[in-house]
Structure formats: C-alpha cells, structure tokens
Write a protein that holds these residues in place. Structure first.
Motif, PDB file in Angstrom:
ATOM      1  N   ILE A 298     -29.900   3.417  11.322  1.00 58.37           N
ATOM      2  CA  ILE A 298     -29.131   2.171  11.442  1.00 58.37           C
ATOM      3  C   ILE A 298     -29.002   1.768  12.906  1.00 58.37           C
ATOM      4  O   ILE A 298     -29.203   0.590  13.270  1.00 58.37           O
ATOM      5  N   LEU A 299     -28.684   2.719  13.760  1.00 59.41           N
ATOM      6  CA  LEU A 299     -28.541   2.430  15.187  1.00 59.41           C
ATOM      7  C   LEU A 299     -29.857   1.937  15.783  1.00 59.41           C
ATOM      8  O   LEU A 299     -29.868   1.025  16.622  1.00 59.41           O
ATOM      9  N   LEU A 300     -30.961   2.511  15.318  1.00 60.32           N
ATOM     10  CA  LEU A 300     -32.270   2.096  15.830  1.00 60.32           C
ATOM     11  C   LEU A 300     -32.675   0.718  15.321  1.00 60.32           C
ATOM     12  O   LEU A 300     -33.336  -0.039  16.036  1.00 60.32           O
ATOM     13  N   VAL A 301     -32.291   0.377  14.095  1.00 61.73           N
ATOM     14  CA  VAL A 301     -32.563  -0.971  13.579  1.00 61.73           C
ATOM     15  C   VAL A 301     -31.936  -2.010  14.503  1.00 61.73           C
ATOM     16  O   VAL A 301     -32.571  -3.004  14.885  1.00 61.73           O
ATOM     17  N   ILE A 302     -30.704  -1.781  14.887  1.00 61.30           N
ATOM     18  CA  ILE A 302     -29.997  -2.735  15.746  1.00 61.30           C
ATOM     19  C   ILE A 302     -30.612  -2.788  17.139  1.00 61.30           C
ATOM     20  O   ILE A 302     -30.953  -3.856  17.655  1.00 61.30           O
ATOM     21  N   GLY A 303     -30.788  -1.611  17.755  1.00 64.42           N
ATOM     22  CA  GLY A 303     -31.287  -1.567  19.125  1.00 64.42           C
ATOM     23  C   GLY A 303     -32.698  -2.103  19.271  1.00 64.42           C
ATOM     24  O   GLY A 303     -32.983  -2.925  20.157  1.00 64.42           O
ATOM     25  N   LEU A 304     -33.603  -1.656  18.397  1.00 62.80           N
ATOM     26  CA  LEU A 304     -34.996  -2.092  18.490  1.00 62.80           C
ATOM     27  C   LEU A 304     -35.168  -3.578  18.216  1.00 62.80           C
ATOM     28  O   LEU A 304     -35.936  -4.266  18.886  1.00 62.80           O
TER      29      LEU A 304
END
Length: 481
Positions: free
Chosen positions: A111-117
């Motif tokens: 989830i954190l990577l979906v937002i950041g990327l």
C-alpha cells in the motif's frame, strides 16, 4: 455440469497441493489459477485491438500517436509490475508457510509503495510528456497529439498502480477471479467511451434504418481520455476488493512501515524493476529507431506489435499462476513439487502456443486488415507477422521460465539476461541495419525474433541445467529464510 465444476474448483485450490502433489493435481491447480488471468489478459488485448482499430480508422498518423505511447506505457508500468511481482512472491510463500501475519505485513508495505510510486511516476511522466515524441524521433506532425495523449493517460497514475499491484496481491492469495471481473468492467468502459469520445456525431444504418450516434470527435485526445477514466474506475474497484480481502488487509489505521518486510520485498522487486525498466527503455529506443524509418513503416510496426500480442496472452496469463505456485512450493520446501510444477507449466505453454503460431501465420493479412485499410501497411505488417509466428512457442516458454524465477525471488539472473539480450542483439542489431543500405522492417523484426530465442535458451539453461536445478531452489530457500 455446474456441480462438477464447483467440486473441481474446490479440489484444485492452491492450498490443496500440500496433501497431493501428483501431476494431475498440479496441472488442474495451475489451470484453475491461470484461466481467469488468461481470460483477463485476452480481453485486455481484445480491447487494445479495438482501441488500435478505432484510432486507425481516423488516420495512419493517429495510429502512430497511440503506437508511440505503447512502449512508453511498458516503461511507466515497469516499476509497478515489479512491485506487484515481488510482493506476490512474498505473499505466495507466506501462504505456503501458513503465516497470515507475514501476508498482512507484505500487503501493508505494498500500500505504501502504491502511493509513493504513483506520485513520483505521475509527476515525472507528465513533466516529460512534451519532450518525449521529439526524443523518440517521431514525425513532427504527431508531436503535439502524442504528447497530449501520453500526459492524459498518465494523470490517474495512482489508479493504474492500484490495478497492477493490488491485482497481483489478490492473485497471490489464489483469488484470480476478482481482478478478472474488474478488468472486464474497465475494458468495457474504455471501449464505450472510445465510441463517444473519438468520433464526431454520425449516422449509421442498421437493417437499412438510420441511427444517430452522438460523439465528441476528439480523436486521439478522446482515446486518451477514455483510457484515463477507465483507469480511475478500475483502480477504485481494485482498492475496494483488496481492502475487503481478509487475508491481505486489516484497515488503514493498522498500516505501519515495516523495515525488514519492505527491504525483503524490494530486494525481490528491484532486479525486476531494473529488468523491466531497462527492457522497456529498450522497447522505447527500438520504437524510436523504427519510427525514423517513416510514418507508414512505423504504423505497420506498431499495428503488428498489437496484433501479435494476443497470441502470447496464454504465456502472460500463466506467468502469474506459475509464480504463485512456485512461491507456494518454496514455502512448503518441497523440491519434488517445485520441479513437477516447472516441467508441467513449460510443457503446457509450449503445446498451447503451437496452434496459436499456426493461426498467426495463416491469418496475418485478415488480422492486419482489422486495424487499417492502408494496403501498404497491411502487406508489410502481415509479412513480419508471418516471420514472428515461428518464434511464438519459444517466447511463451521464456515468459513461463521468467515466472519461475519471480516465484523463487531469484530475479537478478533474468535481469542480466533480459538486459544483455535486448541491448546487444535487438538494439545494436537494428542500429547496424539502419546504417546499411536496404534497411527494411523485416530485417528489424528478425533481430527482435533472435532476441526472444536467446532469452529462452538462457532462461532454460539457468533452470534445467543439471548443475543449476537443485542449487537454484536451495539458494531461494536460503534467501527467504
């Protein structure tokens, strides 16, 4: 019949491999995991067919506008697919380990990577969109339209990321039907909006009766807008499905950064990201080289690329299922189950791709005719499709073998193979061709075919060579321990 199918779905779930690792159970488990993804990719490709055909009815230049963004989309999606594959491997192994806490920790980091990327990629893609057509050597006539089209489809990047990454995690738990249903709706929406946005209002005749169809006549901008809206719908629905999956999600308030889990996931994902980014960058350079040969040659090339894509759909549809099953065997630490899974999946895709190759060869002209009415484009595109038809089974095997590496989390070797083969064979070969007299699209595609064959041989050597087989599995176990 319905009762029989229901029993089969129950019997051949991923977790049932634990009790029975016979060839029959492995085969049907693979089929049950793979068929929704194969159908999903097939329908996505059909929509791409329809998209390309609809834009192709406007002009060859419009086809070139959309075609120019095809390789760029692969580049943009590369980090997203890499994260999806990396965390799929982790979730599949945690499923084999019977470790629900590890599954949720991996899902939280995703989830954190979906937002950041998505934020980083969206800003970068939109900022670069005005310059990309020129960098790729496209005809000046399409610079503005190509720039606008690419910027529009990159605006909803967080929704694109959600579709790719959350879809991968759902598949890792054995739920391949939910991503299928969502992508069906997305693709249908895209086609309907294309009809409204691309063409102006017009009258068609159904059984000699005039029917007025409303349209905005926005051309390639309309095609981009339709795609962007479809992404928003799909991303929203995929997040909802992900958040309702009890195995993956425990609520936003419970999400926290887990350093060890994030590092482990990124160690798997980073080589995949580099692999797909460098390879996709190679596709961009490759497309740029072909675009310098002229608009009609580039139109034939891009249409043929789209036309070919439906024939290797089974490979990519099975790849996620292969990675999931391999990750599960790793979690169970079952060497025999691992080798049986690899061999059955490779043999199945090779047999499946042979009739597909024959169909591509036989119907090359009608397939090209579906996309365009330009006789020169049809003739040239059909010629290269007949050449590439012979390499389709090998390409399908290479896709499955890459899925094996992904499932093991051993992604550095595929990165080295993909990068070396793409740049030394495909790119350098085409550069040499273009600097020699008599350069043709056929010669360009021969180097593309050679690239695919070399990758298949090297992937196979890494997995099947007697010195590598057990060692690869043992190294994967040590990495995940």
């Amino acid at each position: 019949m319905k009762g029989t199918l229901s029993k089969r779905n129950t019997k051949y779930k991923l977790t049932n491999l634990k009790g029975d690792s016979s060839h029959k159970v492995i085969f049907w488990t693979m089929v049950m995991l793979a068929w929704p993804t194969i159908v999903e990719y097939f329908l996505e490709t059909i929509v791409q067919y329809v998209d390309t055909a609809m834009v192709g009815q406007v002009s060859a230049e419009a086809s070139a506008v959309v075609g120019l963004s095809t390789s760029l989309n692969w580049l943009v999606n590369s980090p997203l697919f890499a994260v999806g594959i990396g965390f799929l491997a982790m979730v599949a192994k945690a499923t084999g380990d019977d470790d629900p806490k590890a599954i949720k920790r991996a899902a939280d980091q995703a989830i954190l990577l979906v937002i950041g990327l998505s934020v980083a990629e969206g800003i970068l893609a939109i900022a670069m969109s005005p310059f990309i057509p020129k960098w790729m050597g496209a005809d000046k006539l399409i610079w503005q339209d190509a720039s606008i089209y690419f910027a529009v489809i990159c605006m909803p990047m967080i929704f694109r990321a959600s579709i790719i990454i959350f879809g991968s995690l759902l598949r890792a738990t054995g739920d391949t039907k939910t991503p299928l249903k969502i992508n069906l709706l997305v693709n249908g929406t895209n086609v309907l909006l294309n009809l409204l946005f691309i063409y102006p209002s017009r009258t068609i005749y159904i059984v000699d009766q005039p029917v007025k169809i409303w349209g905005l006549g926005l051309g390639t901008f309309g095609a981009g807008l339709a795609t962007a809206i479809a992404f928003v719908i799909g991303g929203g629905l995929m997040w909802r499905a992900f958040s309702q999956n009890a195995s993956l999600h425990q609520g936003l308030k419970h999400i926290k950064f887990e350093k060890d889990t994030m590092i482990k996931g990124l160690k798997i994902s980073l080589p995949i990201a580099l692999n797909k980014t460098v390879t996709s960058l190679g596709y961009v350079v490759f497309s740029g080289l072909v675009s310098s040969m002229g608009t009609f040659i580039f139109a034939a090339h891009t249409i043929a690329i789209v036309a070919e894509s439906i024939f290797y759909v089974p490979g990519y549809g099975m790849q996620a299922a292969t990675s999931t099953m391999i990750g599960y065997t790793l979690g169970k630490r079952d060497w025999q189950l691992y080798m049986r899974t690899v061999l059955l999946n490779v043999m199945f895709i090779a047999v499946l791709m042979m009739p597909a190759s024959l169909l591509l060869y036989k119907f090359a002209v009608p397939i090209m005719h579906f996309f365009t009415q330009e006789a020169a484009v049809i003739a040239l595109g059909a010629k290269v499709l007949r050449y590439v038809a012979f390499s389709e089974p090998f390409f399908g095997v290479s896709i499955i073998l890459e899925g094996v590496y992904n499932g093991l989390g051993k992604t550095t070797y595929p990165f080295a193979v993909e990068t070396t083969s793409m740049w030394l064979i495909r790119i350098v070969g085409v550069i040499i061709i273009l600097h020699l007299p008599g350069a043709t699209l056929t010669k360009v595609w021969l180097y593309m075919i050679a690239d695919n064959l070399v990758k298949t041989i090297l992937f196979g050597w890494g997995i099947f060579h007697f010195k590598n087989r057990m060692r690869l599995f043992e190294k994967a176990l040590a990495t995940h321990s």
